[in-house]
Design a protein around this motif. Structure first.
Motif, PDB file in Angstrom:
ATOM      1  N   HIS A  95     -20.257 -21.365  14.742  1.00  0.00           N
ATOM      2  CA  HIS A  95     -19.309 -22.508  14.505  1.00  0.00           C
ATOM      3  C   HIS A  95     -17.766 -22.085  14.256  1.00  0.00           C
ATOM      4  CE1 HIS A  95     -18.029 -26.594  12.949  1.00  0.00           C
ATOM      5  NE2 HIS A  95     -17.176 -25.492  11.751  1.00  0.00           N
ATOM      6  N   ALA A 109      -4.009 -38.411  26.418  1.00  0.00           N
ATOM      7  CA  ALA A 109      -4.542 -38.824  27.454  1.00  0.00           C
ATOM      8  C   ALA A 109      -4.935 -40.326  27.094  1.00  0.00           C
ATOM      9  CB  ALA A 109      -6.151 -38.264  27.341  1.00  0.00           C
ATOM     10  N   ARG A 111     -11.342 -30.175   9.001  1.00  0.00           N
ATOM     11  CA  ARG A 111     -10.991 -31.391   9.153  1.00  0.00           C
ATOM     12  C   ARG A 111     -10.270 -31.609   9.626  1.00  0.00           C
ATOM     13  NH1 ARG A 111     -15.726 -36.562   8.418  1.00  0.00           N
ATOM     14  NH2 ARG A 111     -17.190 -34.598   8.502  1.00  0.00           N
ATOM     15  N   ALA A 118     -12.279 -24.078  21.580  1.00  0.00           N
ATOM     16  CA  ALA A 118     -11.787 -25.892  21.017  1.00  0.00           C
ATOM     17  C   ALA A 118     -10.011 -25.142  21.035  1.00  0.00           C
ATOM     18  CB  ALA A 118     -12.209 -26.277  20.025  1.00  0.00           C
ATOM     19  N   ALA A 131     -18.813 -30.999  18.712  1.00  0.00           N
ATOM     20  CA  ALA A 131     -19.972 -29.495  18.881  1.00  0.00           C
ATOM     21  C   ALA A 131     -19.316 -29.353  17.515  1.00  0.00           C
ATOM     22  CB  ALA A 131     -19.267 -28.586  20.112  1.00  0.00           C
ATOM     23  N   LEU A 132     -18.358 -29.498  17.332  1.00  0.00           N
ATOM     24  CA  LEU A 132     -17.261 -29.150  15.564  1.00  0.00           C
ATOM     25  C   LEU A 132     -18.161 -29.454  14.792  1.00  0.00           C
ATOM     26  CD1 LEU A 132     -14.710 -27.723  17.298  1.00  0.00           C
ATOM     27  CD2 LEU A 132     -15.736 -25.924  15.965  1.00  0.00           C
ATOM     28  N   GLY A 133     -19.721 -30.792  15.368  1.00  0.00           N
ATOM     29  CA  GLY A 133     -19.449 -31.250  13.510  1.00  0.00           C
ATOM     30  C   GLY A 133     -18.462 -32.947  13.270  1.00  0.00           C
ATOM     31  N   LEU A 134     -17.822 -33.010  14.216  1.00  0.00           N
ATOM     32  CA  LEU A 134     -17.061 -34.021  14.709  1.00  0.00           C
ATOM     33  C   LEU A 134     -16.717 -35.402  15.347  1.00  0.00           C
ATOM     34  CD1 LEU A 134     -14.334 -35.501  12.547  1.00  0.00           C
ATOM     35  CD2 LEU A 134     -13.173 -34.368  13.584  1.00  0.00           C
ATOM     36  N   VAL A 140      -9.386 -26.534  24.760  1.00  0.00           N
ATOM     37  CA  VAL A 140      -9.119 -27.378  24.487  1.00  0.00           C
ATOM     38  C   VAL A 140      -7.524 -27.392  24.820  1.00  0.00           C
ATOM     39  CG1 VAL A 140      -9.147 -30.407  24.036  1.00  0.00           C
ATOM     40  CG2 VAL A 140     -11.130 -28.850  24.300  1.00  0.00           C
ATOM     41  N   VAL A 161     -16.239 -42.315  27.164  1.00  0.00           N
ATOM     42  CA  VAL A 161     -14.789 -42.768  27.408  1.00  0.00           C
ATOM     43  C   VAL A 161     -14.624 -44.182  28.611  1.00  0.00           C
ATOM     44  CG1 VAL A 161     -12.522 -42.111  28.965  1.00  0.00           C
ATOM     45  CG2 VAL A 161     -14.308 -40.045  27.541  1.00  0.00           C
ATOM     46  N   LEU A 206     -16.621 -37.711  17.088  1.00  0.00           N
ATOM     47  CA  LEU A 206     -16.151 -39.289  17.434  1.00  0.00           C
ATOM     48  C   LEU A 206     -16.544 -40.978  18.251  1.00  0.00           C
ATOM     49  CD1 LEU A 206     -12.025 -38.404  17.140  1.00  0.00           C
ATOM     50  CD2 LEU A 206     -13.165 -39.288  15.703  1.00  0.00           C
ATOM     51  N   ALA A 219      -6.312 -35.977  22.977  1.00  0.00           N
ATOM     52  CA  ALA A 219      -6.957 -36.675  22.901  1.00  0.00           C
ATOM     53  C   ALA A 219      -6.244 -38.265  22.693  1.00  0.00           C
ATOM     54  CB  ALA A 219      -8.098 -37.159  22.434  1.00  0.00           C
ATOM     55  N   SER A 230     -15.638 -31.590  22.651  1.00  0.00           N
ATOM     56  CA  SER A 230     -15.215 -29.623  21.176  1.00  0.00           C
ATOM     57  C   SER A 230     -15.455 -30.541  19.859  1.00  0.00           C
ATOM     58  CB  SER A 230     -14.033 -29.740  22.208  1.00  0.00           C
ATOM     59  OG  SER A 230     -14.358 -28.958  23.224  1.00  0.00           O
ATOM     60  N   LEU A 231     -15.268 -32.071  20.094  1.00  0.00           N
ATOM     61  CA  LEU A 231     -15.234 -32.242  18.325  1.00  0.00           C
ATOM     62  C   LEU A 231     -16.378 -32.544  17.978  1.00  0.00           C
ATOM     63  CD1 LEU A 231     -12.295 -34.948  18.590  1.00  0.00           C
ATOM     64  CD2 LEU A 231     -12.158 -32.498  16.904  1.00  0.00           C
ATOM     65  N   LEU A 247      -6.920 -30.607  17.538  1.00  0.00           N
ATOM     66  CA  LEU A 247      -7.281 -31.083  18.827  1.00  0.00           C
ATOM     67  C   LEU A 247      -7.661 -32.460  19.050  1.00  0.00           C
ATOM     68  CD1 LEU A 247     -10.896 -29.370  18.516  1.00  0.00           C
ATOM     69  CD2 LEU A 247      -8.940 -29.195  20.130  1.00  0.00           C
ATOM     70  N   ARG A 283     -17.051 -21.296  18.149  1.00  0.00           N
ATOM     71  CA  ARG A 283     -16.671 -22.862  18.894  1.00  0.00           C
ATOM     72  C   ARG A 283     -15.564 -23.121  18.665  1.00  0.00           C
ATOM     73  NH1 ARG A 283     -22.891 -24.824  19.945  1.00  0.00           N
ATOM     74  NH2 ARG A 283     -22.920 -24.542  17.434  1.00  0.00           N
ATOM     75  N   THR A 327     -14.904 -45.538  16.072  1.00  0.00           N
ATOM     76  CA  THR A 327     -12.969 -44.845  15.422  1.00  0.00           C
ATOM     77  C   THR A 327     -12.298 -44.457  16.515  1.00  0.00           C
ATOM     78  OG1 THR A 327     -14.910 -43.006  14.467  1.00  0.00           O
ATOM     79  CG2 THR A 327     -12.418 -42.196  14.484  1.00  0.00           C
ATOM     80  N   GLU A 347     -13.308 -33.639  26.810  1.00  0.00           N
ATOM     81  CA  GLU A 347     -13.746 -32.744  27.190  1.00  0.00           C
ATOM     82  C   GLU A 347     -13.168 -32.736  25.814  1.00  0.00           C
ATOM     83  OE1 GLU A 347     -10.923 -29.827  29.069  1.00  0.00           O
ATOM     84  OE2 GLU A 347     -12.546 -28.075  28.466  1.00  0.00           O
ATOM     85  N   THR A 348     -12.368 -33.147  25.112  1.00  0.00           N
ATOM     86  CA  THR A 348     -11.925 -33.027  23.945  1.00  0.00           C
ATOM     87  C   THR A 348     -13.316 -33.589  22.858  1.00  0.00           C
ATOM     88  OG1 THR A 348      -9.987 -33.591  24.678  1.00  0.00           O
ATOM     89  CG2 THR A 348     -10.387 -33.934  21.565  1.00  0.00           C
ATOM     90  N   LEU A 377      -9.917 -36.363  27.362  1.00  0.00           N
ATOM     91  CA  LEU A 377     -10.847 -37.160  26.730  1.00  0.00           C
ATOM     92  C   LEU A 377     -11.932 -37.151  26.777  1.00  0.00           C
ATOM     93  CD1 LEU A 377      -9.740 -39.125  24.833  1.00  0.00           C
ATOM     94  CD2 LEU A 377     -10.479 -41.064  26.201  1.00  0.00           C
TER      95      LEU A 377
END
Lengths: 208, 208
Positions: B45, B192, B178, B52, A138-141, B56, A108, A143, B189, A135-136, B185, B48, A147, A131-132, A129
């Motif tokens: 998964h 923020a 996604r 989230a 950890a979920l495989g997305l 979040v 950030v 950023l 962000a 989380s994203l 989610l 999580r 991006t 934290e989000t 921001l």
DNA sequence: GACTATTGGATACCTCTACTCTCCAATATA
DNA sequence: TATATTGGAGAGTAGAGGTATCCAATAGTC
């Protein structure tokens, strides 16, 4: 006016108004006798403000009180007001506990530097921001900066629109309240616009 | 893995995991004996994802279940999924009751027409927008079409960024998830980012 | 001035949510 | 065999956001 008229005009039950008085969300009326108090249009306005913050925006009673307190205490300094008040209004759900993990916080910070934004180090939005993003990830997305940048540029332009609407207001109290309304209450509206825009864009791409 | 390992790896207590199982947020594990079940990475998964959405984003357990159900049921149609799932995820606080007042609803319809957006008539975002506009008007801050349009144009461009990130995904389940993550989610962000941008813009205007 | 309804204030109570605790028999592990 | 862990179920809990009830004082009405 007395409490029953306040109730009728606001659509909020008398018991709930009493509850707000007890909780300090609504300032007490002007006492005219031991068991009588007088309320005015400011109370009505405040009550509508409370219902908008708790209803439309979904703020808790505690957060609403903090926002309203900040509004009356720092009405003369809009910049400070927004900093104080918006700290009480979490963007998402619960306030994040403890210090943020360094990984996303650094990310950030890098973003803010890249944007050349002037943002306080302790701004709660930074933590939200981070934290989000965590989380994203950890979920495989994940950023990355690349991006996120275009989103930030659009946020920049949104902020310009916001601040433009505060120009030309002389009364600092009025300006402060408008700033709050624009920041906090406009959020659901902006998210609703985004969803409609998504639906439109999705239809343009996926439907014949 | 068994429940205690799932707990250790997710950071969610065993009793809470049991609660999610009971509430149908988490599918049951594969039973290996009368008092033994086996969980896998999908459960991790999903857990999580639940944390989230509830943490979040601040979704309720009920709304989270609806979103997850929509995810597994309509994974093959991203466009439909977003419609169904996002109905369960209120943008602001409580779902608005009853039919919206015609005044603001008509305003929203006019906006959509002006934008030439293709948005379903029953889209919940319409009601959210209308309700927010109504609250703002009652508080003395009417937002007309002219003010709202530039915000909508920025939302349009945000949506393009969102949809761009869904391109190139073959697995429909992955694309659906996604899409959810990006829509739901990403909201905290984006808000923020807006607040930081506001602070920056406010500093540029009001500070020397 | 008497009578009824309303008021402010305080306290107790209620409902819902999101867990959390306790118990149990069955099973894994040492 | 002994001890710890597990899945499952039901009851219990804490906090939020009101709601209901009671009370004496007062306002409006006759």
């Amino acid at each position: 006016m007395r409490i029953s008229e306040l109730s009728r005009r606001s659509g909020v039950s008398v018991t709930t108004i009493k509850y707000y008085l007890r909780e300090g969300l609504l300032p007490p009326g002007r006492q005219t006798a031991a068991t009588q108090a007088e309320y005015d249009d400011q109370h009505l306005h405040r009550l509508r403000l409370i219902r908008a913050l708790t209803g439309v925006r979904g703020l808790s009673v505690g957060a609403t009180r903090e926002v309203l307190d900040a509004l009356t205490e720092h009405a003369d300094d809009t910049h400070l007001l927004l900093g104080v008040a918006l700290g009480s209004v979490q963007v998402g759900g619960k306030p994040a506990e403890g210090a943020a993990e360094s990984a996303e916080s650094a990310e950030v910070a890098a973003l803010v530097q890249e944007l050349e934004w002037c943002v306080h180090d302790a701004a709660p939005a930074r933590a939200v921001l981070a934290e989000t993003l965590g989380s994203l990830r950890a979920l495989g997305l994940p950023l990355d900066l690349h991006t996120l940048l275009p989103y930030a540029r659009l946020a920049e332009r949104t902020a310009v629109l916001d601040l433009d609407q505060l120009d030309g207001l002389d009364d600092p109290l009025e300006a402060a309240e408008r700033a709050l309304l624009l920041t906090v209450l406009l959020e659901p509206a902006l998210m609703a616009l985004r969803r409609m825009a998504q639906e439109n864009e999705s239809a343009r791409r996926h439907l014949p």
